[in-house]
Scaffold this motif. Structure first.
Motif, PDB file in Angstrom:
ATOM      1  N   ARG A 102      19.324   3.032  -4.107  1.00 33.09           N
ATOM      2  CA  ARG A 102      19.881   4.296  -4.600  1.00 33.09           C
ATOM      3  C   ARG A 102      19.001   5.476  -4.185  1.00 33.09           C
ATOM      4  NH1 ARG A 102      21.391   3.430 -10.550  1.00 33.09           N
ATOM      5  NH2 ARG A 102      22.589   1.824  -9.470  1.00 33.09           N
ATOM      6  N   ARG A 103      17.673   5.297  -4.332  1.00 33.00           N
ATOM      7  CA  ARG A 103      16.765   6.394  -3.961  1.00 33.00           C
ATOM      8  C   ARG A 103      16.806   6.639  -2.450  1.00 33.00           C
ATOM      9  NH1 ARG A 103      10.704   5.820  -6.012  1.00 33.00           N
ATOM     10  NH2 ARG A 103      10.622   4.324  -4.286  1.00 33.00           N
ATOM     11  N   PHE A 104      16.994   5.560  -1.680  1.00 33.96           N
ATOM     12  CA  PHE A 104      17.080   5.699  -0.218  1.00 33.96           C
ATOM     13  C   PHE A 104      18.283   6.570   0.143  1.00 33.96           C
ATOM     14  CE2 PHE A 104      17.694   3.942   4.161  1.00 33.96           C
ATOM     15  CZ  PHE A 104      16.420   4.175   4.631  1.00 33.96           C
ATOM     16  N   ALA A 204      12.246  13.505  -2.351  1.00 32.68           N
ATOM     17  CA  ALA A 204      12.761  12.557  -1.349  1.00 32.68           C
ATOM     18  C   ALA A 204      11.586  11.750  -0.807  1.00 32.68           C
ATOM     19  CB  ALA A 204      13.440  13.309  -0.217  1.00 32.68           C
ATOM     20  N   LYS A 205      11.859  10.514  -0.428  1.00 28.50           N
ATOM     21  CA  LYS A 205      10.778   9.702   0.143  1.00 28.50           C
ATOM     22  C   LYS A 205      10.878   9.833   1.661  1.00 28.50           C
ATOM     23  CE  LYS A 205       8.456   5.376  -1.000  1.00 28.50           C
ATOM     24  NZ  LYS A 205       7.109   5.917  -1.241  1.00 28.50           N
ATOM     25  N   CYS A 206      10.409  10.986   2.166  1.00 28.80           N
ATOM     26  CA  CYS A 206      10.477  11.232   3.609  1.00 28.80           C
ATOM     27  C   CYS A 206       9.061  11.244   4.179  1.00 28.80           C
ATOM     28  CB  CYS A 206      11.201  12.541   3.909  1.00 28.80           C
ATOM     29  SG  CYS A 206      10.408  14.000   3.229  1.00 28.80           S
ATOM     30  N   ASN A 209       6.569  14.291   3.888  1.00 31.09           N
ATOM     31  CA  ASN A 209       5.764  14.552   2.681  1.00 31.09           C
ATOM     32  C   ASN A 209       4.381  13.930   2.818  1.00 31.09           C
ATOM     33  OD1 ASN A 209       7.870  15.822   1.386  1.00 31.09           O
ATOM     34  ND2 ASN A 209       8.498  14.025   0.209  1.00 31.09           N
ATOM     35  N   TYR A 210       4.342  12.766   3.452  1.00 33.35           N
ATOM     36  CA  TYR A 210       3.074  12.034   3.583  1.00 33.35           C
ATOM     37  C   TYR A 210       2.241  12.673   4.685  1.00 33.35           C
ATOM     38  CZ  TYR A 210       5.400   9.119   0.284  1.00 33.35           C
ATOM     39  OH  TYR A 210       6.048   8.700  -0.855  1.00 33.35           O
ATOM     40  N   ALA A 211       2.909  13.136   5.755  1.00 37.46           N
ATOM     41  CA  ALA A 211       2.183  13.841   6.828  1.00 37.46           C
ATOM     42  C   ALA A 211       1.471  15.054   6.225  1.00 37.46           C
ATOM     43  CB  ALA A 211       3.164  14.276   7.915  1.00 37.46           C
ATOM     44  N   GLU A 240       1.043  17.297 -10.776  1.00 41.77           N
ATOM     45  CA  GLU A 240       2.331  16.734 -10.349  1.00 41.77           C
ATOM     46  C   GLU A 240       2.227  15.240 -10.094  1.00 41.77           C
ATOM     47  OE1 GLU A 240       4.451  19.365  -7.571  1.00 41.77           O
ATOM     48  OE2 GLU A 240       5.211  20.198  -9.469  1.00 41.77           O
ATOM     49  N   GLU A 241       1.607  14.850  -8.994  1.00 38.44           N
ATOM     50  CA  GLU A 241       1.459  13.425  -8.721  1.00 38.44           C
ATOM     51  C   GLU A 241       0.364  13.226  -7.696  1.00 38.44           C
ATOM     52  OE1 GLU A 241       4.712  11.461  -6.703  1.00 38.44           O
ATOM     53  OE2 GLU A 241       5.410  13.351  -5.873  1.00 38.44           O
ATOM     54  N   LEU A 242       0.151  11.956  -7.326  1.00 30.88           N
ATOM     55  CA  LEU A 242      -0.876  11.635  -6.340  1.00 30.88           C
ATOM     56  C   LEU A 242      -0.217  11.552  -4.966  1.00 30.88           C
ATOM     57  CD1 LEU A 242      -2.285  11.132  -8.982  1.00 30.88           C
ATOM     58  CD2 LEU A 242      -3.012   8.904  -8.169  1.00 30.88           C
ATOM     59  N   GLY A 243      -1.006  11.361  -3.939  1.00 28.31           N
ATOM     60  CA  GLY A 243      -0.453  11.247  -2.592  1.00 28.31           C
ATOM     61  C   GLY A 243       0.603  10.157  -2.506  1.00 28.31           C
ATOM     62  N   GLY A 244       0.403   9.054  -3.226  1.00 32.88           N
ATOM     63  CA  GLY A 244       1.359   7.939  -3.140  1.00 32.88           C
ATOM     64  C   GLY A 244       1.614   7.260  -4.464  1.00 32.88           C
ATOM     65  N   MET A 245       1.481   7.982  -5.572  1.00 33.71           N
ATOM     66  CA  MET A 245       1.665   7.383  -6.908  1.00 33.71           C
ATOM     67  C   MET A 245       2.014   8.455  -7.926  1.00 33.71           C
ATOM     68  SD  MET A 245      -1.779   5.357  -6.358  1.00 33.71           S
ATOM     69  CE  MET A 245      -1.726   4.920  -4.630  1.00 33.71           C
ATOM     70  N   ASN A 246       2.651   8.041  -9.008  1.00 33.12           N
ATOM     71  CA  ASN A 246       2.838   8.922 -10.168  1.00 33.12           C
ATOM     72  C   ASN A 246       1.635   8.779 -11.096  1.00 33.12           C
ATOM     73  OD1 ASN A 246       6.132   7.990  -9.718  1.00 33.12           O
ATOM     74  ND2 ASN A 246       5.585  10.140  -9.769  1.00 33.12           N
ATOM     75  N   ILE A 247       1.541   9.681 -12.083  1.00 34.87           N
ATOM     76  CA  ILE A 247       0.368   9.671 -12.968  1.00 34.87           C
ATOM     77  C   ILE A 247       0.778   9.746 -14.444  1.00 34.87           C
ATOM     78  CG2 ILE A 247       0.034  12.198 -12.813  1.00 34.87           C
ATOM     79  CD1 ILE A 247      -3.039  11.606 -12.777  1.00 34.87           C
ATOM     80  N   PRO A 267      10.643  10.447  -7.946  1.00 34.91           N
ATOM     81  CA  PRO A 267      11.038   9.710  -9.154  1.00 34.91           C
ATOM     82  C   PRO A 267      10.699   8.232  -8.992  1.00 34.91           C
ATOM     83  CG  PRO A 267      12.991  10.371  -7.886  1.00 34.91           C
ATOM     84  CD  PRO A 267      11.781  10.850  -7.115  1.00 34.91           C
ATOM     85  N   GLY A 268       9.500   7.862  -9.390  1.00 36.76           N
ATOM     86  CA  GLY A 268       8.998   6.506  -9.171  1.00 36.76           C
ATOM     87  C   GLY A 268       9.751   5.475 -10.005  1.00 36.76           C
ATOM     88  N   ILE A 269       9.984   4.335  -9.392  1.00 37.27           N
ATOM     89  CA  ILE A 269      10.652   3.230 -10.098  1.00 37.27           C
ATOM     90  C   ILE A 269       9.648   2.570 -11.042  1.00 37.27           C
ATOM     91  CG2 ILE A 269      11.817   0.998  -9.726  1.00 37.27           C
ATOM     92  CD1 ILE A 269      12.707   2.379  -6.941  1.00 37.27           C
ATOM     93  N   THR A 270       8.391   2.531 -10.640  1.00 36.09           N
ATOM     94  CA  THR A 270       7.343   2.015 -11.532  1.00 36.09           C
ATOM     95  C   THR A 270       7.207   2.951 -12.732  1.00 36.09           C
ATOM     96  OG1 THR A 270       6.242   1.395  -9.473  1.00 36.09           O
ATOM     97  CG2 THR A 270       5.009   1.042 -11.507  1.00 36.09           C
ATOM     98  N   ARG A 271       7.222   4.250 -12.463  1.00 35.29           N
ATOM     99  CA  ARG A 271       7.141   5.255 -13.537  1.00 35.29           C
ATOM    100  C   ARG A 271       8.256   5.024 -14.555  1.00 35.29           C
ATOM    101  NH1 ARG A 271       9.841   9.805 -14.775  1.00 35.29           N
ATOM    102  NH2 ARG A 271       8.706  11.648 -15.550  1.00 35.29           N
ATOM    103  N   GLY A 311       2.638   2.918  -8.990  1.00 38.84           N
ATOM    104  CA  GLY A 311       3.578   2.916  -7.874  1.00 38.84           C
ATOM    105  C   GLY A 311       3.740   1.488  -7.383  1.00 38.84           C
ATOM    106  N   THR A 312       4.677   1.278  -6.493  1.00 38.15           N
ATOM    107  CA  THR A 312       4.933  -0.078  -6.003  1.00 38.15           C
ATOM    108  C   THR A 312       3.697  -0.662  -5.331  1.00 38.15           C
ATOM    109  OG1 THR A 312       7.248   0.412  -5.746  1.00 38.15           O
ATOM    110  CG2 THR A 312       6.403  -1.429  -4.447  1.00 38.15           C
ATOM    111  N   ALA A 313       3.095   0.114  -4.427  1.00 40.50           N
ATOM    112  CA  ALA A 313       1.937  -0.399  -3.692  1.00 40.50           C
ATOM    113  C   ALA A 313       0.743  -0.585  -4.628  1.00 40.50           C
ATOM    114  CB  ALA A 313       1.579   0.552  -2.550  1.00 40.50           C
TER     115      ALA A 313
END
Ligand code: PLP
Ligand code: COI
Length: 368
Positions: A102-104, A204-206, A209-211, A240-247, A267-271, A311-313
């Protein structure tokens, strides 16, 4: 840009040279994150005239990419992160994979890309995990990380949504994301860089954002920190959040605070799962803006008892120390807190098929 859901059949072209079981066992002895890959990949192509087509499970291999391929210039790319687990009773399970699908689709919409039907996303993931089921490591804290992604593959330099895309899923056996394992992590709060603004692509998980986060993450590393924390773009004030995780923050009244989904945060699924698990345990969760100022004051006064990243990772990682341009502070005694540990155990117990799954989050994979 919702494409019609034609029934797509995956052609199977198995890898003629899969890694031997003994080589695999050796490679599994010291798993890091994202360096080792399974034998296969799932690929589905999309073009404006044909829609979704040419679905296949094939040997993992490089893509030929034209130098004028749109993704190389305008970064039209999105991805997901999810994990397959081998349970103690030898089943293969995924965790809330339909949420990733769904998020994809939501990320695709934001990036003006065709929306992969959720059932096709699921089919690609399932067929890949089935063929590479022997790549799921069994050890505690290890899993098969799945990386679905899609990029603009049209050879064209004009600035508009591309007319050709490649969707792919690769799989990587992983251990802990952080080198220190379960040790509390150290964060760097950047007051120079921001990650996302309202109306931008933060939710969005694009790849872009990571670049944009990498220079801040490099700054964090040079300060001896594991992850960077971003504050909001407008005021540089709200966490707000971390580079690759929610807080999350654990207050001394036992409640949790986490920044609200304001359109700039992923919107993290782990969150979402941890919020549900906390509420199941009668723990109040406040999704509210929390300022960096408040964070420092609460850590100093003891009002803040624990904090964790999720986060997932990373799964759930206790936060011990926080550094910033003006100094550093510790949270609690600088170690992973008790509630953090409990939530991590509750979550991983469900993910690994060891605890009661009352929300129906675990997705068993038949035939794997
Ligand atoms: N925030 C960012 C920026 C991420 O990259 C991730 C990881 O995917 C998360 C949050 C957590 O999301 P999830 O729990 O769905 O993995
Ligand atoms: C994930 O947790 O799946 C991510 O994509 C985040 C990244 C740090 C690997």
């Amino acid at each position: 840009m919702q494409a019609a859901t034609a029934q797509v059949k995956f052609e199977h072209r198995p890898n003629a040279n899969p890694m031997s079981e003994s080589q695999k066992a050796k490679a599994f002895e010291d798993l890091g994150f994202g360096t080792l890959f399974s034998d296969h990949m799932a690929v589905v192509r999309w073009s404006a005239d044909k829609g979704w087509h040419s679905a296949e499970i094939t040997a993992r291999a490089p893509f030929p990419v034209d130098p004028a391929s749109a993704v190389l210039h305008y970064a039209q790319e999105i991805f997901e992160g999810m994990k397959a687990y081998r349970t103690a009773d030898d089943r293969v399970v995924l965790f809330r994979p339909e949420q990733n699908a769904r998020r994809f689709a939501a990320s695709a919409e934001r990036m003006a890309m065709p929306q992969l039907p959720e059932e096709l996303f699921m089919q690609a993931v399932e067929e890949l995990v089935r063929i590479d089921a022997s790549w799921i490591p069994k050890g505690e804290g290890s899993s098969l990380y799945l990386r679905p992604f899609m990029f603009a593959a049209e050879t064209f330099l004009g600035v508009r949504p591309a007319k050709e895309y490649i969707f792919c899923v690769v799989a990587s056996p992983v251990g802990p994301y952080f080198k220190g394992g379960a040790k509390a992590v150290t964060l760097w709060v950047t007051e120079t860089y921001t990650r996302a603004a309202k109306g931008g692509t933060g939710a969005a998980k694009c790849g872009g954002n990571y670049a944009a986060s990498l220079v801040a993450q490099a700054e964090a590393s040079s300060q001896g920190c594991d992850q960077v924390v971003f504050l909001d773009a407008a005021e540089h004030r709200w966490v707000e959040e971390l580079g690759g995780m929610n807080i999350f923050f654990v207050m001394n009244d036992g409640s949790l605070v986490t920044p609200p989904l304001n359109g700039a945060i992923l919107p993290g699924i782990t969150r979402a799962s941890l919020i549900a698990l906390a509420r199941d345990n009668g723990i109040a969760v406040n999704e509210r803006p929390y300022s960096f100022e408040e964070w420092q004051a609460d850590a100093a006064s003891g009002k803040l008892r624990e904090a964790f990243a999720c986060g997932t990772a990373a799964v759930v990682a206790g936060i011990g120390t926080v550094r910033h341009a003006g100094g550093e502070f510790k949270i609690g005694n600088g170690e992973t807190g008790l509630l953090t540990e409990k939530l991590r155990n509750d979550l991983t117990g469900i993910q690994r098929g060891e605890a009661v799954d009352k929300h129906g989050w675990v997705y068993p994979l038949a035939g794997a």
